[in-house]
Write a protein that holds these residues in place. Structure first.
Motif, short mmCIF file in Angstrom:
data_model
loop_
_atom_site.label_atom_id
_atom_site.label_comp_id
_atom_site.label_asym_id
_atom_site.label_seq_id
_atom_site.Cartn_x
_atom_site.Cartn_y
_atom_site.Cartn_z
N ASP A 193 18.50 3.39 -1.11
CA ASP A 193 19.02 1.97 -0.62
C ASP A 193 17.98 1.57 0.31
O ASP A 193 18.23 0.64 1.14
N GLY A 194 16.67 1.89 0.65
CA GLY A 194 15.74 1.12 1.24
C GLY A 194 15.10 0.01 0.59
O GLY A 194 15.71 -0.47 -0.37
N PRO A 195 14.03 -0.52 1.15
CA PRO A 195 13.37 -1.44 0.55
C PRO A 195 12.76 -1.47 -0.65
O PRO A 195 12.53 -2.39 -1.50
N VAL A 196 12.37 -0.13 -1.26
CA VAL A 196 12.13 0.36 -2.58
C VAL A 196 13.54 0.65 -3.17
O VAL A 196 14.07 1.55 -2.88
N ALA A 197 13.75 -0.18 -4.06
CA ALA A 197 15.11 0.03 -4.97
C ALA A 197 14.81 1.15 -5.92
O ALA A 197 15.67 2.43 -6.15
N GLN A 254 21.19 7.81 0.78
CA GLN A 254 21.73 7.48 -0.66
C GLN A 254 20.64 7.80 -1.47
O GLN A 254 20.99 7.56 -2.62
N GLY A 255 19.71 8.33 -1.25
CA GLY A 255 18.43 8.27 -2.35
C GLY A 255 18.75 9.43 -2.97
O GLY A 255 19.36 10.40 -2.91
N ALA A 281 0.89 -1.13 0.02
CA ALA A 281 -0.03 0.12 -0.04
C ALA A 281 0.80 1.31 0.13
O ALA A 281 0.56 2.06 -0.84
N ALA A 282 1.70 1.36 0.63
CA ALA A 282 2.72 2.64 0.95
C ALA A 282 3.54 2.84 -0.28
O ALA A 282 3.53 3.91 -0.88
N VAL A 283 3.64 1.63 -1.30
CA VAL A 283 4.52 1.79 -2.41
C VAL A 283 3.56 2.34 -3.60
O VAL A 283 4.08 3.24 -4.25
N ARG A 284 2.31 1.87 -3.47
CA ARG A 284 1.36 2.36 -4.31
C ARG A 284 1.00 3.82 -4.22
O ARG A 284 1.06 4.63 -5.20
N GLU A 324 12.01 6.33 4.84
CA GLU A 324 12.15 5.12 5.25
C GLU A 324 11.86 4.10 4.09
O GLU A 324 12.76 2.94 4.13
N LEU A 325 11.34 4.40 2.83
CA LEU A 325 11.25 3.24 1.88
C LEU A 325 12.46 3.42 1.06
O LEU A 325 12.84 2.54 0.55
N ILE A 326 13.12 4.62 0.89
CA ILE A 326 14.01 4.97 -0.18
C ILE A 326 15.36 5.36 0.23
O ILE A 326 16.26 4.86 -0.26
#
Length: 305
Positions: free
Chosen positions: A70-74, A113-114, A37-40, A106-108
């Motif tokens: 460098d988070g869970p979402v590349a 490094q984002g 959901a957060a990625v959508r 938090e995601l990226i």
């Protein structure tokens, strides 16, 4: 309501105002993509932002917005053409655990490094125009703030953006200060007008952005202002993947490799790396790929039509 982008100008040409509203195209884009959901939400906000910016392209081509880190979402990537055809996708790291309320940082951008990347990609019809790529650190708490920072520091354009995304709808509002004649009395008036526009837009509430018809929102915010309304632009989802392209790829892979795959499963199933749309080829479909007939890829396809 049709999926549409609307443009307005303050009568003194000080400020550009744009709204975007997308339902059908966004739902089409999510149909084959399984994302947390957060990625959508984050991808939807990036898509709305891309539409708002791409509508001002002065060339035949595409605007591509990428957020990577460098988070869970590349990676998040959205492409929007000058005529507002959109596609969007996200890549997650293996075994990523993502909370529904996870923030962009938090995601990226967990260790700083984002990166926020903007690409202007001219079409083949513009052979004399070179692609442009701008890369800046991923700042801010959300997509809107990251893009505002990029526009100010890389494009020298004062821009304010409000975005909202759900599984059903994307909405957005953009205000942008237009270049004036520096140092003139007219420029002073333009500055006052811009500040007034910012003050009025700052009163918008999240639920108003999410729920109101864009024309109602514009009227509520700027009912005392003289706005010039321009013709709306329609928005469509478009990914250039096709069954024929997948068939050609399988043909290049070779008969022996395809037969090996069929020995392990009943069908060959391939999903588009971008939009996730699945394509299936059963043994008869696969056999037809290697018949010596230049028209076979299309005529031998039972499910193409």
């Amino acid at each position: 309501m049709n999926d549409e982008l609307k443009k307005y100008l303050f009568a003194d040409r000080s400020t550009r105002v744009q709204t975007v509203y997308v339902e059908e195209a966004w739902q089409t884009g999510l149909e084959h993509q399984t994302l947390p959901a957060a990625v959508r939400t984050l991808l939807g906000e990036l898509t709305a932002a891309a539409i708002l910016l791409a509508s001002n392209l002065k060339f035949d081509g595409s605007l591509v917005l990428q957020v990577q880190g460098d988070g869970p979402v590349a990676l998040l990537v959205v492409e929007c053409t000058a005529d507002l055809n959109i596609r969007a996708t996200a890549s997650l790291r293996e075994d990523a655990v993502i909370a529904d309320q996870a923030t962009m940082q938090e995601l990226i951008n967990q260790t700083g490094q984002g990166r926020f990347i903007v690409v202007l990609d001219p079409s083949a019809h513009n052979p004399h125009m070179q692609p442009y790529q701008g890369i800046v650190p991923l700042t801010g708490e959300n997509i809107a703030q990251a893009l505002e920072d990029y526009m100010l520091h890389s494009e020298q354009l004062d821009t304010r953006i409000w975005l909202n995304a759900s599984d059903h709808r994307l909405v957005g509002l953009l205000l942008q200060k237009l270049p004036g004649q520096g140092g003139t009395p007219a420029e002073a008036n333009v500055e006052q007008s811009w500040e007034r526009a910012l003050h009025l837009a700052a009163t918008i509430q999240p639920e108003e952005l999410r729920d109101l018809h864009p024309q109602t929102l514009i009227h509520r915010l700027f009912w005392e202002e003289e706005l010039l309304e321009l013709e709306g632009l329609s928005i469509q989802w478009h990914c250039p993947c096709s069954r024929e392209k997948v068939a050609n790829m399988l043909h290049m892979l070779g008969k022996a490799e395809v037969e090996d795959i069929l020995q392990e499963r009943d069908v060959v199933e391939i999903s588009c790396n971008f939009c996730g749309k699945p394509y299936q080829f059963d043994p008869v479909d696969c056999a037809s790929l290697f018949i010596d007939n230049p028209d076979n890829l299309q005529s031998g396809d039972k499910t193409l039509h």
